[in-house]
Design a protein around this motif. Structure first.
Motif, short mmCIF file in Angstrom:
data_model
loop_
_atom_site.label_atom_id
_atom_site.label_comp_id
_atom_site.label_asym_id
_atom_site.label_seq_id
_atom_site.Cartn_x
_atom_site.Cartn_y
_atom_site.Cartn_z
N VAL A 215 33.21 17.16 32.09
CA VAL A 215 32.11 17.54 30.93
C VAL A 215 32.68 18.62 29.81
O VAL A 215 31.82 18.95 28.91
CB VAL A 215 30.72 18.26 31.51
N GLY A 216 33.65 18.60 29.85
CA GLY A 216 34.63 19.55 28.63
C GLY A 216 34.68 21.12 29.22
O GLY A 216 35.18 21.94 28.38
N GLY A 217 34.73 21.20 30.39
CA GLY A 217 34.95 22.66 31.08
C GLY A 217 36.38 22.88 31.51
O GLY A 217 37.06 21.77 31.28
N PRO A 218 36.60 24.02 31.76
CA PRO A 218 38.30 24.19 32.27
C PRO A 218 38.16 23.87 33.67
O PRO A 218 37.43 23.86 34.30
CB PRO A 218 38.37 25.63 31.91
N PRO A 219 39.59 23.78 34.30
CA PRO A 219 39.75 23.65 35.71
C PRO A 219 39.46 24.81 36.41
O PRO A 219 39.34 25.96 35.81
CB PRO A 219 41.34 23.36 35.65
N ASN A 220 39.09 24.60 37.69
CA ASN A 220 38.90 25.86 38.45
C ASN A 220 39.92 26.05 39.38
O ASN A 220 40.51 25.15 40.17
CB ASN A 220 37.40 25.55 39.11
N THR A 221 40.00 27.28 40.19
CA THR A 221 40.52 27.54 41.33
C THR A 221 40.22 28.68 42.03
O THR A 221 39.15 29.45 41.42
CB THR A 221 42.26 27.95 40.66
N THR A 222 40.54 29.00 43.47
CA THR A 222 40.10 30.04 44.02
C THR A 222 40.42 31.39 43.54
O THR A 222 41.57 31.51 43.00
CB THR A 222 40.57 29.78 45.53
N TYR A 223 39.53 32.17 43.41
CA TYR A 223 39.95 33.23 42.54
C TYR A 223 40.13 34.49 43.48
O TYR A 223 39.77 35.10 44.17
CB TYR A 223 38.64 33.85 41.82
N SER A 224 41.55 34.86 43.09
CA SER A 224 42.31 35.98 43.77
C SER A 224 41.66 37.27 43.33
O SER A 224 41.51 38.20 43.99
CB SER A 224 43.70 36.10 43.08
N GLU A 225 40.80 37.61 42.14
CA GLU A 225 39.93 38.77 41.88
C GLU A 225 39.02 38.73 42.74
O GLU A 225 38.64 40.01 43.39
CB GLU A 225 39.49 38.45 40.40
N ASN A 226 38.43 38.05 43.49
CA ASN A 226 37.47 38.02 44.43
C ASN A 226 37.89 38.36 45.62
O ASN A 226 37.10 38.85 46.71
CB ASN A 226 36.51 36.73 44.50
N ILE A 227 39.06 37.96 46.04
CA ILE A 227 39.71 38.38 47.41
C ILE A 227 39.82 39.83 47.30
O ILE A 227 39.67 40.85 48.25
CB ILE A 227 41.19 37.97 47.46
N GLY A 228 40.16 40.62 46.16
CA GLY A 228 40.23 41.91 45.88
C GLY A 228 39.12 42.66 46.28
O GLY A 228 38.71 43.50 46.95
N VAL A 229 37.81 42.06 45.64
CA VAL A 229 36.47 42.64 46.07
C VAL A 229 36.32 42.57 47.48
O VAL A 229 35.71 43.44 48.16
CB VAL A 229 35.73 41.87 45.24
N MET A 230 36.79 41.51 48.02
CA MET A 230 36.33 41.51 49.51
C MET A 230 37.11 42.36 50.36
O MET A 230 36.54 42.84 51.50
CB MET A 230 36.62 40.04 50.18
N ALA A 231 38.41 42.53 49.83
CA ALA A 231 39.28 43.50 50.50
C ALA A 231 38.75 45.05 50.56
O ALA A 231 38.78 45.93 51.42
CB ALA A 231 40.69 43.51 49.99
N ALA A 232 38.15 45.35 49.41
CA ALA A 232 37.54 46.46 49.12
C ALA A 232 36.27 46.89 49.91
O ALA A 232 35.87 47.87 50.41
CB ALA A 232 37.33 46.90 47.61
N THR A 233 35.46 45.62 49.88
CA THR A 233 33.87 45.82 50.54
C THR A 233 34.04 45.44 52.08
O THR A 233 33.22 45.78 52.72
CB THR A 233 32.93 45.07 49.55
N ARG A 234 35.00 44.60 52.53
CA ARG A 234 34.79 44.23 53.85
C ARG A 234 33.66 43.38 54.27
O ARG A 234 33.27 43.22 55.29
CB ARG A 234 35.22 45.17 54.94
N VAL A 235 33.03 42.77 53.16
CA VAL A 235 31.90 41.88 53.18
C VAL A 235 32.37 40.54 52.69
O VAL A 235 32.77 40.22 51.39
CB VAL A 235 30.81 42.42 52.18
N TYR A 236 32.65 39.45 53.77
CA TYR A 236 32.78 38.17 53.74
C TYR A 236 31.95 37.31 53.66
O TYR A 236 32.03 36.13 53.82
CB TYR A 236 33.90 38.00 54.61
#
Length: 471
Positions: A305-326
């Motif tokens: 539909v004209g959007g970009p490709p996606n991938t699992t985001y490493s930035e959000n791994i950092g958030v989970m590592a900081a919060t310990r909420v998975y």
């Protein structure tokens, strides 16, 4: 049918015990869950907004499709792999090459659509033959190195783009966020990244009020006088509006330029699944093929539909590592927010106005956490870096990935950064292993311990299959 959309309340749903882990099938209270979802949006928004701009695509469409992609991923993995799918930065260079050849936005999305197809097929192969084929190619030394170079490859984004825009706001935001992660208690420590964002926003507003404009990099590479917090685009933006759509166009020259990136995407997915499994204590090898296929399918839908490709985001791994909420409930909340953001240009303008200095302070911590998860994989697997068979390919690949080293094959085709670093680690390890003396190879098995329960051929009736946790 279990789609992973039912969650048990963790404790009282308010304040997890110190050091407690909120598992993927658990959640906090809904207000706190939506707060965590908002934090995940904040973590992904910078890259997911900037990457499509650099690729010449509609950022509002990118945000909206990232929400759709995340929903597809969570449903496909039945809620076992907490992850956010955002715009892949691996394609920024590819888009630049395609456009330099005279390609249009349709040409870019057409080439990337084919990469999505290839990624989907790789996932199907992993589902058919087992996670062992990925782990045979990427044992712990390789996986840890790939996770590390993916995280540390993001460092130049902070150093060259965000931090120089306002170094003092970046420093204060970094210090505040670090103190919040370590010193706050209960739920407040879990949303430390979000609090760091609010703090940085307030500091930027105050500095503008007290000191006026700053003379620095404005994020585009130009050193000019500019406001730290620029809300000028918020007023004219509409409250509700659809992003722009377009279909893909397929050209072999563009497809051949884009295809090598599939290697990086497989590595990113494998590294992400491995990292999440390490953090949650739940081996996710049986979901690796599904995760890769889901990423490929989501990218196909987005680019169609004209959007970009996606991938699992490493930035959000950092958030989970900081919060310990998975909790995957937080990711559903993030997906819902992303859909709303995509349909609300005004709110997108507010989030897009996050000062570069604020992002600089936050990403210093987040990107570092991502990279060090690779080291955690090495530690947990007992990888011996005194063994040159492990040391040499990992060292070379990490430097290539972090330094964004480029290998040019022709005027129109090159490999660099994550893709080249990943290839060097994988091929370097296996070539050296084939040539190494026996005493070096005997110090580490080819397959890491986490794959042993998934080695039974399909139909073999493994223990995991009998319990309903296998494929």
């Amino acid at each position: 049918m279990d789609l992973g959309v039912r969650w048990k309340l963790h404790g009282d749903g308010r304040n997890p015990a110190p050091g407690a882990v909120v598992r993927p099938d658990e959640r906090l209270s809904w207000p706190r869950t939506f707060g965590l979802g908002a934090q995940h949006v904040v973590a992904m928004f910078g890259a997911s907004f900037v990457a499509p701009v650099l690729m010449g695509l509609d950022p509002n469409l990118a945000i909206m499709m990232s929400g759709v992609a995340t929903a597809i991923f969570l449903l496909a993995t039945k809620g076992r792999v907490p992850s956010y799918l955002g715009c892949s930065l691996s394609f920024v260079g590819v888009a630049a090459v395609i456009r330099a050849q005279g390609g249009t936005s349709a040409t870019v999305t057409g080439a990337v659509f084919v990469v999505g197809v290839a990624l989907f097929l790789v996932g199907v192969a992993v589902q058919r033959f087992g996670a062992r084929i990925i782990h045979a190619a990427m044992p712990p030394i390789v996986t840890g190195a790939v996770v590390m170079l993916i995280g540390f490859n993001l460092a130049p984004v902070t150093a060259a783009t965000y931090w120089p825009q306002d170094q003092w706001t970046a420093l204060l935001t970094m210090l505040f966020t670090g103190l919040a992660v370590v010193c706050l208690r209960g739920f407040w420590s879990r949303i430390a990244i979000f609090l760091g964002l609010i703090f940085g926003y307030a500091v930027s507003w105050l500095f503008d009020l007290v000191f006026g404009r700053i003379h620095s990099n404005d994020g585009s590479g130009k050193v000019v006088d500019h406001w730290r917090l620029d809300l000028s685009a918020v007023g004219p933006a509409d409250w509700i509006g659809l992003p722009s759509f377009h279909g893909p166009s397929f050209e072999w020259s563009a497809i051949l330029v884009a295809l090598p990136v599939v290697i990086a995407l497989v590595a990113e997915n494998a590294g992400h699944v491995k990292a999440v499994g390490e953090m949650t204590g739940d081996p996710l090898d049986d979901k690796l093929g599904t995760a890769i296929s889901a990423d490929g399918a989501a990218s196909m839908l987005s680019t169609a539909v004209g959007g970009p490709p996606n991938t699992t985001y490493s930035e959000n791994i950092g958030v989970m590592a900081a919060t310990r909420v998975y909790s995957t409930a937080a990711y559903w909340a993030a997906a819902a927010f992303a859909l709303l953001f995509g349909l609300c240009p005004k709110f997108g303008a507010v989030v897009a106005a996050i000062p570069g200095g604020v992002l600089g302070g936050i990403t210093v911590i987040l990107y570092g956490m991502i990279g060090l998860l690779g080291a955690q994989i090495w530690i947990n697997a007992g990888v011996d870096l005194r063994n040159p068979l492990n040391l040499v390919p990992a060292a070379a690949g990490i430097i290539i990935g972090v330094g964004n080293v480029t290998l040019e094959f022709t005027d129109t085709f090159s490999l660099s950064g994550i893709a080249l670093g990943t290839i060097v680690v994988i091929t370097g390890y296996h070539v050296l292993r084939a040539l190494a003396p026996a005493h070096l190879k005997s110090q580490e098995p080819l397959l890491d311990e986490g794959t042993s329960t998934y080695d039974t051929p399909p139909g073999g009736g493994s223990k995991d299959e009998e319990s309903g946790t296998g494929k």
